[in-house]
Design a protein around this motif. Sequence first.
Motif, PDB file in Angstrom:
ATOM      1  N   VAL A  71      10.411   4.853   1.714  1.00  0.00           N
ATOM      2  CA  VAL A  71      10.131   6.537   1.914  1.00  0.00           C
ATOM      3  C   VAL A  71      10.882   7.056   0.323  1.00  0.00           C
ATOM      4  CG1 VAL A  71      11.671   7.055   3.722  1.00  0.00           C
ATOM      5  CG2 VAL A  71       9.723   8.493   2.717  1.00  0.00           C
ATOM      6  N   GLN A  72      10.298   8.100  -0.142  1.00  0.00           N
ATOM      7  CA  GLN A  72      10.947   8.860  -1.020  1.00  0.00           C
ATOM      8  C   GLN A  72      10.361  10.228  -0.937  1.00  0.00           C
ATOM      9  OE1 GLN A  72       8.355   8.647  -4.710  1.00  0.00           O
ATOM     10  NE2 GLN A  72      10.326   7.839  -5.772  1.00  0.00           N
ATOM     11  N   THR A  73      11.285  11.319  -0.858  1.00  0.00           N
ATOM     12  CA  THR A  73      10.872  12.596  -0.705  1.00  0.00           C
ATOM     13  C   THR A  73      11.435  13.369  -1.795  1.00  0.00           C
ATOM     14  OG1 THR A  73      12.215  13.204   0.978  1.00  0.00           O
ATOM     15  CG2 THR A  73      10.361  12.561   1.717  1.00  0.00           C
ATOM     16  N   GLU A  74      10.782  14.387  -2.360  1.00  0.00           N
ATOM     17  CA  GLU A  74      11.249  15.407  -3.280  1.00  0.00           C
ATOM     18  C   GLU A  74      10.761  16.802  -2.733  1.00  0.00           C
ATOM     19  OE1 GLU A  74      13.562  14.697  -5.496  1.00  0.00           O
ATOM     20  OE2 GLU A  74      13.359  12.594  -5.279  1.00  0.00           O
ATOM     21  N   ASP A  77       2.929   0.785   3.337  1.00  0.00           N
ATOM     22  CA  ASP A  77       4.266   0.186   3.103  1.00  0.00           C
ATOM     23  C   ASP A  77       5.097   1.327   2.554  1.00  0.00           C
ATOM     24  OD1 ASP A  77       3.382  -2.662   4.008  1.00  0.00           O
ATOM     25  OD2 ASP A  77       1.968  -2.302   2.346  1.00  0.00           O
ATOM     26  N   ALA A  78       4.729   2.066   1.669  1.00  0.00           N
ATOM     27  CA  ALA A  78       5.689   3.197   1.109  1.00  0.00           C
ATOM     28  C   ALA A  78       4.831   4.367   1.238  1.00  0.00           C
ATOM     29  CB  ALA A  78       5.901   2.600  -0.224  1.00  0.00           C
ATOM     30  N   VAL A  79       5.910   5.374   1.393  1.00  0.00           N
ATOM     31  CA  VAL A  79       5.490   6.739   1.362  1.00  0.00           C
ATOM     32  C   VAL A  79       6.257   7.561   0.233  1.00  0.00           C
ATOM     33  CG1 VAL A  79       5.160   8.882   2.813  1.00  0.00           C
ATOM     34  CG2 VAL A  79       4.690   6.915   3.671  1.00  0.00           C
ATOM     35  N   SER A  80       5.325   8.195  -0.712  1.00  0.00           N
ATOM     36  CA  SER A  80       6.058   9.241  -1.504  1.00  0.00           C
ATOM     37  C   SER A  80       5.681  10.692  -1.264  1.00  0.00           C
ATOM     38  CB  SER A  80       5.832   8.834  -3.039  1.00  0.00           C
ATOM     39  OG  SER A  80       6.406   9.546  -3.859  1.00  0.00           O
ATOM     40  N   PHE A  81       6.401  11.570  -0.889  1.00  0.00           N
ATOM     41  CA  PHE A  81       6.023  12.973  -0.665  1.00  0.00           C
ATOM     42  C   PHE A  81       6.794  13.808  -1.728  1.00  0.00           C
ATOM     43  CE2 PHE A  81       7.205  16.959   1.483  1.00  0.00           C
ATOM     44  CZ  PHE A  81       6.040  17.252   2.056  1.00  0.00           C
ATOM     45  N   THR A  82       6.181  14.813  -2.065  1.00  0.00           N
ATOM     46  CA  THR A  82       6.726  16.023  -2.584  1.00  0.00           C
ATOM     47  C   THR A  82       6.026  17.262  -2.162  1.00  0.00           C
ATOM     48  OG1 THR A  82       6.842  14.964  -4.848  1.00  0.00           O
ATOM     49  CG2 THR A  82       7.089  17.306  -4.955  1.00  0.00           C
ATOM     50  N   GLY A  83       6.896  18.157  -1.658  1.00  0.00           N
ATOM     51  CA  GLY A  83       6.439  19.419  -1.146  1.00  0.00           C
ATOM     52  C   GLY A  83       7.828  19.918  -0.421  1.00  0.00           C
ATOM     53  N   SER A  84       7.378  21.038   0.701  1.00  0.00           N
ATOM     54  CA  SER A  84       8.411  21.835   1.460  1.00  0.00           C
ATOM     55  C   SER A  84       9.383  20.763   2.114  1.00  0.00           C
ATOM     56  CB  SER A  84       7.859  22.678   2.240  1.00  0.00           C
ATOM     57  OG  SER A  84       7.083  22.231   3.569  1.00  0.00           O
ATOM     58  N   GLY A  85      10.618  21.435   2.335  1.00  0.00           N
ATOM     59  CA  GLY A  85      11.657  20.789   2.971  1.00  0.00           C
ATOM     60  C   GLY A  85      11.229  20.469   4.490  1.00  0.00           C
ATOM     61  N   GLN A  86      10.353  21.318   4.972  1.00  0.00           N
ATOM     62  CA  GLN A  86      10.347  21.332   6.452  1.00  0.00           C
ATOM     63  C   GLN A  86       9.251  19.902   6.667  1.00  0.00           C
ATOM     64  OE1 GLN A  86       8.671  24.979   8.288  1.00  0.00           O
ATOM     65  NE2 GLN A  86       8.776  23.873  10.290  1.00  0.00           N
ATOM     66  N   VAL A  87       8.189  20.013   5.968  1.00  0.00           N
ATOM     67  CA  VAL A  87       7.265  19.131   6.073  1.00  0.00           C
ATOM     68  C   VAL A  87       7.885  17.664   5.593  1.00  0.00           C
ATOM     69  CG1 VAL A  87       4.919  18.249   5.441  1.00  0.00           C
ATOM     70  CG2 VAL A  87       5.426  20.550   5.869  1.00  0.00           C
ATOM     71  N   VAL A 115       0.660  -1.071  -0.106  1.00  0.00           N
ATOM     72  CA  VAL A 115      -0.138  -0.107   0.131  1.00  0.00           C
ATOM     73  C   VAL A 115       0.985   1.208   0.148  1.00  0.00           C
ATOM     74  CG1 VAL A 115      -1.685   1.244   1.292  1.00  0.00           C
ATOM     75  CG2 VAL A 115      -1.887  -1.314   1.288  1.00  0.00           C
ATOM     76  N   ALA A 116       0.941   2.024  -1.027  1.00  0.00           N
ATOM     77  CA  ALA A 116       1.466   3.216  -0.977  1.00  0.00           C
ATOM     78  C   ALA A 116       0.519   4.566  -0.517  1.00  0.00           C
ATOM     79  CB  ALA A 116       2.111   3.569  -2.505  1.00  0.00           C
ATOM     80  N   GLY A 117       1.178   5.297   0.398  1.00  0.00           N
ATOM     81  CA  GLY A 117       0.571   6.465   0.698  1.00  0.00           C
ATOM     82  C   GLY A 117       1.340   7.714   0.090  1.00  0.00           C
ATOM     83  N   TYR A 153       9.563  12.070   6.227  1.00  0.00           N
ATOM     84  CA  TYR A 153      10.656  11.463   6.199  1.00  0.00           C
ATOM     85  C   TYR A 153      10.978  10.507   7.624  1.00  0.00           C
ATOM     86  CZ  TYR A 153      15.485   9.023   5.367  1.00  0.00           C
ATOM     87  OH  TYR A 153      16.360   8.150   5.103  1.00  0.00           O
ATOM     88  N   ASP A 154      11.165  11.404   8.579  1.00  0.00           N
ATOM     89  CA  ASP A 154      11.288  11.010   9.756  1.00  0.00           C
ATOM     90  C   ASP A 154      10.326  10.000  10.453  1.00  0.00           C
ATOM     91  OD1 ASP A 154      13.826  12.398  10.063  1.00  0.00           O
ATOM     92  OD2 ASP A 154      12.921  13.855  11.182  1.00  0.00           O
ATOM     93  N   GLN A 155       8.873  10.377  10.238  1.00  0.00           N
ATOM     94  CA  GLN A 155       7.885   9.338  10.580  1.00  0.00           C
ATOM     95  C   GLN A 155       7.701   8.100  10.086  1.00  0.00           C
ATOM     96  OE1 GLN A 155       3.971  11.186  10.434  1.00  0.00           O
ATOM     97  NE2 GLN A 155       3.026   9.486  11.690  1.00  0.00           N
ATOM     98  N   ALA A 156       8.193   8.171   8.664  1.00  0.00           N
ATOM     99  CA  ALA A 156       7.965   6.906   7.714  1.00  0.00           C
ATOM    100  C   ALA A 156       9.256   6.057   8.151  1.00  0.00           C
ATOM    101  CB  ALA A 156       8.107   7.415   6.191  1.00  0.00           C
TER     102      ALA A 156
END
Length: 482
Positions: free
Chosen positions: A247-250, A222-232, A144-146, A237-240
């Motif tokens: 986890v993947q963040t851009e 099971d996986a988190v993909s986030f795009t947004g501000s560095g602070q959020v 499951v991807a969030g 990232y820390d929570q995931a």
Amino acid sequence: MAERYHNYVDGQWTESETGETFETTNPAAPTDVVAEYERSSAADADAAVEAAAAAQDEWANTPAPDRGAILRETASILEGRKQELTTLLTREEGKAHAEASGEVQRAIDIFYYYAEKTRDLGGTVKSASGPQTTLYTVRGPVGVAGLITPWNYPIAIPAWKIAPALATGNTLVLKPAEVAPAVALELFEALDEAGIPDGVANVVTGFGATAGNAVVAHDDVDAVSFTGSGQVGQLVYDQATDDAKRVQTELGGKNPTVVSDSADVETAAEIVAGGAFGTTGQSCTACSRAVVHTDVYDEFVDAVVAEAEAIEIGPGDEYDMGPQVSEDELEGTLDYIEIAENEGATLETGGGQPEGDRFGDGHFVEPTVFTGVENDYRIAQEEVFGPVLTVLEVEEFDEALAVANDVQYGLSASIVTDDHSEAERFVREIEAGVAKVNEKTSGLELHVPFGGVKNSSSETWREQGDAGIDFYTIEKTVYDSF
């Protein structure tokens, strides 16, 4: 009358258990209410994740070409609605019509691309050390991807997360940014019409602290993909990672374009202006720094100022550059302009809100160019996310590289040069996930990896192309010794 959108959970359009809603307005005319959305709670997000988890096994076991057929039909439906989606995107997010049209087309192309990729999702065969053994790999979905997406590309970024996730057999929950979620909801309308099975793709609207946080935190994700501000993004990232999720963040960027002494100045100014002022500067890959050789500095400043002053500002359905997406974003840009002037930068053009009947109470700001900037100024170090360009003067190529790299970000960078040796060295030494030669920093192909370094990314996984498939799959090695 404003459109009313609901959540899409387990194949049904549903209201939030809170009974509360929120509205979006047209940034070119803030009294114009565009749509009303569910103000979802953590319980709403939990229900969406649970629906995705329940549907995951059946979707994973669906033949990949059958999954691809649904993606292909989704693309076709979006294609048939391109004009209305373009108009909706412009009205809610403010993007100029041509830019909005290009973004909708990007979403269409992404779904077609990953529809075809479903035919090539097999693994690899290797030579085994022993006799009568077949050694090969297979790929399976993560689960499951969030997905948490921003407002600045409200259909393209959801598309480039959703399409590879579905193509590879994952189920998902999307929480789009509350500032401009309409086109993301329309994308789910297309998925529903294309026949996506119940529970496979779900979307809840609302705010990050409630709905978004619940998606990231849920044990079934099971996986988190986030795009947004560095602070959020750091919080996500820390929570995931604390929960051992993939986890993947851009995140943000402070993207430079180096202008060499060998560059054609008019061409360089056009490239820089396109990167700096396109999409009203509201792009993580926008050019916010021009690092210019002293021999062409004065000529370049004159040329880029002329480019900025030639841009026609106004509502996105008629003009070259639309408004900023919200009053908060506009105020943030104006604050940075004031900071730059207080730091001692020279305002060459722009710097304020345009006046005239067509601007009304819209969130418009002029394309702005600063010179006389030192690299330690905040305007040269911090992401503005508006149409503001700083021009920094350097005396040699080594200094240009040092200045370009001397920021906390590393997303996209470009050089304008007629010297191939300089171009090759720039590509090797620039600290960025995307390096371009004689092109603007913004604009991406959909079939190659995208991501950053330093504080622009978690530096874990890339997006788009085959890299998108890598993030959403787990590779299994098989020893078959019949």
